[in-house]
Design a protein around this motif. Sequence first.
Motif: not given
Length: 571
Positions: A89-90, A108-111, A114-117, A136-138
């Motif tokens: 997810s985002m 985050n395993e998105a292609v 996307a970030g984590c928190i 990005s924007m982790v």
Amino acid sequence: MRRLTHLKKLSVMLGAAVLLSATLIASVPAHAEEGITVTSAAELKNAVQNASAPLTINLGGDIFTATVSAGTDKDITINMNGHRIRTTSMYALVTAGKLTVNGGTVVNEAVQPAGCIQVNSGGTLVLNGTALDGGSMVLDNHGTSTVTDSTITASLYYGVTNQTSGILYLNGSSLISDELIAGISNYGALYFNSGIVKSKGTAIEQIRGSSLILPDGKIDKNGTDGGYHTCTLTDSVITGAVNGGTPIDAESIEDLIRRSKVSAAHVTRLEITEGTVTGDDWNYLSTDKDNTGAGNPLSQLEVLIIGRTVSQVTDMPADCFWGDRTLTEIKIFGVKGVGDRAFQNCTALETAIFPGLQNMGTDMIEGCTSMKIFAVPSTPPVCENGWIYSSSAPAGLQLQIVDSSGIPLSGAALNEARIRYALALENGSDREDGYWFGMDIGEITHTISATAGEGGKVKAPGKVLRGTDARIQIIPNPGWATASATADGESVSVVNNEYVFHDVKEDHSLTVTFIKVKDNGTSESGNSGNEKPVFSSAKAARTGDDAVLLLWCFLLAASAVVIKKLVRYRV
């Protein structure tokens, strides 16, 4: 027998109750003193959403989940226990309340990027020893985030975006990095207490209006094109005050102005108290950077002071303040060299103090028509390629000689320094006595001393002005006359009991001896009192008691001869 049967029934019932209790406990997430343990995404989401009081959640294994959100009323602590929270997810976690994550990894395993928190405005995040790994924007921070001993890695760009409302504290051995643009994109307030930020682009991207606060030091940047550009925290480069405010630690003078929250155009007084002043600092202060016409951002600066506790000051480049119209006072400790035309046409400049100056540029103060005080150290600085101004010295310009503290010299120390300036060469070869680059050096005195031997006294003037004559009176005692005189170790003649040092340009001394004279005015050696006596023990007349003794001996010997002859005659 019936009692035994009853006991068996009770045992069966007790066993059934225990089994039922165990089954019920197994069907509900475990509650203990340290919180609850979850092993699935559903358990994690339910625990967060249903928490009505501060709650500690312990991960019992890796969890793959969609976004888990904590509302404004939540106070959640997640102990990762070495496990991972994975998502595509985002964001894996979003909080508008208080969220603490201890250890483990959020990935985050998105292609897509996307970030984590994500921390919403008003929310609080605490990361302790946690790794965030995303595209990005982790960590997207709109609230308050404290990152300690954690690693935040962006495979694309922006390990952290600290938004306008964001407050980010970076502590411990934290590492923030990205591969493309910036490790941290800072729109808000970044408190860089310790850690490392790196990027193949810019380590920290400072957006206009943002704040970078370094409580314990400064950012040390390094790296080359194509390599990582790294920011770490080390000792502060510079400390100073703007418009008399509280001293601020900063990376540079430009950074100091920015941190002061005073618009550069409103800075009237700048004082640097510690650190190092570099070529970049001079370039920032320059009235015309690289002769491009860019102008000085400190357009109203009146007073510039670089204090004696500043550890190092790079030489001031040529044309640094050329044509400045507002600067009235400059006091710079530590600078040894000032470039050509550095203050040329600074028409408002009244006072320039350089306690450590050694080398002066050509036309350094040309056109400083308002200058009243030019202060220099006790050892004259040199200008090897010309004069410090092409025209005449500004009317009323006073040369002031100062000590290493910038305090004007006085007494003997001042006089000795003035003598050095009187003897100093201008333009490598010229010298005008009493002046230094056209500036009146001031009154100089020299010491004239005299010493008298037995039989008289001398009167020396003591202190005399440079360039005047010094007369020494020689006064023999009654019955004595001047015998000899030496001036500075050389034999000299004395006329009418007076000796004159003409056009005094240094200290002098005179030594005089005396000799007794007879009643007729000649010395007992046969010379007149004003002639230099010649002494010879072989030819000196015998006088006094020695002569009487010889006479008695002669008479006694003669009497002996006469008596002997009379005796022989009678016989």
